[in-house]
Design a protein around this motif. Structure first.
Motif, PDB file in Angstrom:
ATOM      1  N   UNK A  93       0.851  -1.187   0.000  1.00 50.88           N
ATOM      2  CA  UNK A  93       0.000   0.000   0.000  1.00 50.88           C
ATOM      3  C   UNK A  93       0.897   1.252   0.000  1.00 50.88           C
ATOM      4  N   UNK A  94       0.264   2.411   0.106  1.00 50.88           N
ATOM      5  CA  UNK A  94       1.020   3.666   0.081  1.00 50.88           C
ATOM      6  C   UNK A  94       2.030   3.733   1.221  1.00 50.88           C
ATOM      7  N   UNK A  95       1.617   3.300   2.405  1.00 54.12           N
ATOM      8  CA  UNK A  95       2.499   3.323   3.555  1.00 54.12           C
ATOM      9  C   UNK A  95       3.691   2.414   3.343  1.00 54.12           C
ATOM     10  N   UNK A  96       3.446   1.219   2.786  1.00 55.08           N
ATOM     11  CA  UNK A  96       4.536   0.292   2.503  1.00 55.08           C
ATOM     12  C   UNK A  96       5.517   0.862   1.494  1.00 55.08           C
ATOM     13  N   UNK A  97       4.974   1.538   0.477  1.00 55.31           N
ATOM     14  CA  UNK A  97       5.846   2.152  -0.532  1.00 55.31           C
ATOM     15  C   UNK A  97       6.756   3.206   0.090  1.00 55.31           C
ATOM     16  N   UNK A  98       6.177   3.986   1.047  1.00 53.07           N
ATOM     17  CA  UNK A  98       6.983   5.018   1.697  1.00 53.07           C
ATOM     18  C   UNK A  98       8.076   4.410   2.573  1.00 53.07           C
ATOM     19  N   UNK A  99       7.837   3.187   3.093  1.00 55.47           N
ATOM     20  CA  UNK A  99       8.807   2.545   3.977  1.00 55.47           C
ATOM     21  C   UNK A  99       9.985   1.911   3.235  1.00 55.47           C
ATOM     22  N   UNK A 100       9.884   1.817   1.930  1.00 54.15           N
ATOM     23  CA  UNK A 100      10.945   1.135   1.171  1.00 54.15           C
ATOM     24  C   UNK A 100      12.318   1.774   1.386  1.00 54.15           C
ATOM     25  N   UNK A 101      12.358   3.092   1.429  1.00 50.67           N
ATOM     26  CA  UNK A 101      13.643   3.793   1.549  1.00 50.67           C
ATOM     27  C   UNK A 101      14.350   3.464   2.857  1.00 50.67           C
ATOM     28  N   UNK A 102      13.600   3.192   3.902  1.00 43.30           N
ATOM     29  CA  UNK A 102      14.219   2.921   5.205  1.00 43.30           C
ATOM     30  C   UNK A 102      14.425   1.436   5.466  1.00 43.30           C
ATOM     31  N   UNK A 103      13.627   0.592   4.828  1.00 40.49           N
ATOM     32  CA  UNK A 103      13.710  -0.849   5.111  1.00 40.49           C
ATOM     33  C   UNK A 103      14.428  -1.627   4.036  1.00 40.49           C
ATOM     34  N   UNK A 104      14.465  -1.107   2.836  1.00 34.03           N
ATOM     35  CA  UNK A 104      15.105  -1.823   1.724  1.00 34.03           C
ATOM     36  C   UNK A 104      16.550  -1.337   1.594  1.00 34.03           C
ATOM     37  N   UNK A 105      17.490  -2.182   1.974  1.00 40.90           N
ATOM     38  CA  UNK A 105      18.905  -1.831   1.941  1.00 40.90           C
ATOM     39  C   UNK A 105      19.493  -2.130   0.568  1.00 40.90           C
ATOM     40  N   UNK A 106      20.463  -1.301   0.156  1.00 35.22           N
ATOM     41  CA  UNK A 106      21.103  -1.584  -1.147  1.00 35.22           C
ATOM     42  C   UNK A 106      21.708  -2.984  -1.149  1.00 35.22           C
ATOM     43  N   UNK A 107      21.313  -3.780  -2.129  1.00 34.43           N
ATOM     44  CA  UNK A 107      21.773  -5.163  -2.193  1.00 34.43           C
ATOM     45  C   UNK A 107      23.275  -5.257  -2.391  1.00 34.43           C
ATOM     46  N   UNK A 108      23.858  -4.158  -2.982  1.00 36.30           N
ATOM     47  CA  UNK A 108      25.295  -4.190  -3.242  1.00 36.30           C
ATOM     48  C   UNK A 108      26.111  -4.045  -1.971  1.00 36.30           C
ATOM     49  N   UNK A 109      25.451  -3.732  -0.847  1.00 30.84           N
ATOM     50  CA  UNK A 109      26.161  -3.625   0.419  1.00 30.84           C
ATOM     51  C   UNK A 109      26.308  -4.972   1.110  1.00 30.84           C
ATOM     52  N   UNK A 110      25.731  -6.012   0.556  1.00 29.48           N
ATOM     53  CA  UNK A 110      25.757  -7.347   1.169  1.00 29.48           C
ATOM     54  C   UNK A 110      26.423  -8.322   0.219  1.00 29.48           C
TER      55      UNK A 110
END
Length: 685
Positions: A93-110
């Protein structure tokens, strides 16, 4: 080739394709997040990415760690798995989309290695040029050169910062170059307009000159033509009168012969032949040829003039070369005093550039005092020379920078020592006393040596410590010999002596070798009667005072007479028995005359300027580069100090019949030939 979407610069694709180009990890991450956000916001029904049975179950959450949309059936196992339970889930939903920036870490860092997915890439393998995790350092990259990513990042950060500073410096230089180009474009336009006016003016003058010459020639032609016509007309009228006279007498003769009696013929016969013969005789004695020729020839040699006019004028496009241009300072740098620099622009061939209009700048930077800068005032003399005037505000080491069109001229930058302004109020006791027999005059060389004209008819040379190191000359009238030498001056490595008793000036080397002499006893030009002082100006002109002739004479460097300043008379310009001479910073001549209480000032052309002071028999004078005058008073037994306006500011007493005065060119120390005490005194400032 492809075009960068940011800077729009074309670049070549390297070997290996686009995959080997540097990647912008942050931009890639933002693009990835934006893609998932778009799917979550714009697509209400998303199929599960985990289901393998092809059921196309609708997703209810998004796993930020796996980058997968998950249905409710796959969601429960995801939460129960030991390896997956720590994954972050957000709703679709809209709230989930807004949370992506804080919860989705750049995969290249792992780490992407199996079983290392949870490990962050906190190390950098320099051997492989690859980011690795902690476990990789102990397995795959065990023997490689591995550093913590923070250490490598700092190194790269410093390199980037350095590159940015270099880029900033380059942009500053380029901006300056652009400004220089803009100024040069403006100067080109100004030069064009100036040259345009000069061309028009030159050809207007030529046209006016030609028109004036044309009018002059036409006027001369008219005058010559009128003169010829008048002369011919007068001659013609004379001829016509003679013809009339002859006709008159011949008519009378015919009438008498036809109508008159014999008595009448006899009575008139003598008159008519006489008058007719007289007229005919006049005809025989004058020239019947026209007294003027018809030719009026004009000679205007145009061929040579036309050839010259066809090549008249030249557009000069060569320009001065800063690296070939030179400069020279004309004064000593002192705090609060004006410091002058003369700049001569030259071409790349070293030839003097004869035109102005070049952008010349000068500045003086302190090496202390936080690098304080003094900017100079520039005067363009329009002949290729410039005068820069700077007024330093602080003492100590400085750097002098002179540029032409933004580039340094020869010997720029140059180190410069700015001296503090002298306080002459502190002069009281002599710091050095040199014993010398009958000292009359004194001069100081740049190396500190002290030259004293003495009563033993020689020149004593003392070192800085006051020890006698040489004696120049002996008593006599030969070359290199002296009789009461009362004046001595030094210019470069040449010694000039007013050989008073021999009524001449001698020129010698500093070691005493004779070079030249001029003058003899007399009152004419170039002759002397008791010369007491000799000084040299910046143009190598010699200025000599003559006590008994009450005058100053100026000579060229070879002793050729140039000018006389006559002190005889009763006006304000007059002086009696001139002794000491000195030059102020403007080149004016100051005369200390023994029987004149005041110091008289003249221009180098001999024009009276002013007078100052109130001295008791002034005998010697010296002037520093700030315009302060030091006047020794023979009968006053003191040294009086005046400022550049002629105000007395200090007096040094306890002297005995002081005579000559000189200043040390290195530090301004004052030397006095204390004649009555047989000493030379040094006062430090």
């Amino acid at each position: 080739m492809f075009q960068c979407p940011i800077c729009e610069q074309n670049t070549s694709i390297p070997v290996g394709g686009a995959s080997v180009l540097p990647q912008n990890l942050h931009l890639g991450y933002e693009v990835e997040v934006a893609g998932y956000m778009s799917k979550m916001v714009n697509n209400s029904e998303m199929c599960c990415d985990e289901c393998v049975d092809g059921s196309n179950s609708l997703a209810v959450v998004f796993c930020c760690s796996c980058r997968q949309f998950i249905c409710k059936h796959c969601h429960n196992p995801h939460k129960r798995s030991r390896h997956l339970s720590k994954h972050n889930m957000v709703g679709l939903d809209q709230e989930g989309a807004r949370q992506l920036h804080t919860t989705m870490k750049p995969i290249d860092h792992y780490c992407s290695q199996p079983s290392h997915e949870e490990n962050q890439l906190n190390f950098y393998c320099e051997t492989c040029s690859l980011l690795v995790c902690r476990d990789c350092t102990t397995v795959t990259h065990k023997s490689h050169s591995v550093k913590e990513i923070s250490t490598v990042a700092k190194t790269h950060q410093m390199e980037i910062t350095g590159a940015l500073e270099n880029a900033k410096e380059a942009v500053t230089k380029l901006t300056g170059a652009i400004e220089g180009n803009n100024r040069m474009i403006e100067q080109v336009d100004i030069s064009k307009q100036t040259s345009f006016l000069a061309i028009n003016q030159a050809f207007e003058i030529l046209q006016q000159t030609l028109e004036e010459r044309k009018r002059t020639l036409l006027s001369e032609l008219e005058a010559i033509s009128l003169s010829k016509t008048t002369a011919l007309t007068l001659q013609k009228e004379q001829f016509q009168k003679m013809v009339g006279d002859i006709g008159h007498y011949t008519d009378m003769a015919f009438q008498i012969l036809q109508t008159h009696t014999d008595h009448e013929i006899v009575a008139l016969g003598g008159f008519i032949p006489t008058e007719l013969q007289a007229t005919l005789k006049r005809v025989q004695t004058i020239s019947l040829t026209p007294n003027q020729h018809s030719n009026i020839i004009v000679s205007v040699q145009t061929d040579d003039l036309v050839r010259k006019l066809s090549k008249l004028g030249e557009i000069i496009v060569f320009f001065p070369s800063p690296s070939s241009s030179t400069w020279v300072s004309t004064s000593v740098a002192k705090v609060g005093a004006r410091y002058h620099v003369q700049v001569q622009s030259k071409t790349s061939k070293g030839e003097e550039y004869p035109h102005g209009g070049v952008e010349v700048k000068g500045e003086m930077r302190s090496k202390t005092h936080n690098g304080a800068v003094v900017y100079g005032e520039v005067e363009d003399h329009r002949d290729g020379t410039y005068t820069i005037t700077l007024t330093p505000q602080t003492a100590g080491p400085h750097q002098l920078l002179i540029t032409m069109d933004g580039q340094h001229v020869q010997n720029s930058p140059n180190d410069l020592d700015v001296r503090p302004k002298h306080d002459y109020h502190t002069l009281c006791n002599a710091q050095q006393v040199i014993q010398c027999n009958d000292p009359r005059c004194v001069a100081i060389h740049d190396n500190g040596d002290i030259y004293v004209g003495g009563g033993d008819n020689c020149i004593y040379v003392f070192d800085q410590a006051g020890q006698l190191k040489n004696t120049i000359g002996s008593s006599g009238s030969g070359d290199g010999q002296f009789s009461y030498p009362c004046g001595v001056s030094i210019k470069g490595d040449v010694l000039y002596v007013a050989d008073t008793g021999n009524h001449r000036v001698q020129k010698l080397t500093l070691s005493g070798k004779f070079l030249h002499k001029f003058g003899k006893e007399g009152t004419g030009q170039g002759q002397f009667n008791w010369p007491l002082a000799v000084i040299i100006d910046s143009n190598n002109k010699l200025i000599v005072s003559e006590s008994n002739n009450h005058r100053i004479q100026i000579f060229n460097e070879n002793g050729g007479w140039l000018l006389t300043i006559d002190g005889k008379g009763s006006g304000s310009h007059s002086f009696q028995y001139p002794y000491g001479l000195a030059l102020d910073p403007q080149g004016n001549i100051h005369v200390a005359a023994l029987c004149s209480k005041t110091i008289k000032v003249f221009t180098k052309e001999g024009v009276y300027v002013r007078m100052y002071g109130d001295s008791n028999h002034p005998s010697g004078i010296a002037i520093d580069d700030e315009g302060y005058s030091f006047v020794s008073e023979y009968s006053g037994n003191c040294l009086s100090i005046y400022d550049h306006e002629g105000n007395k500011i200090h007096t040094v007493g306890n002297l005995k019949n002081p005579w000559g005065t000189a200043l040390d060119p290195r530090d301004g120390s004052v030397f006095i030939a204390n004649w009555g005490a047989n000493t030379v005194l040094k006062y430090c400032v």
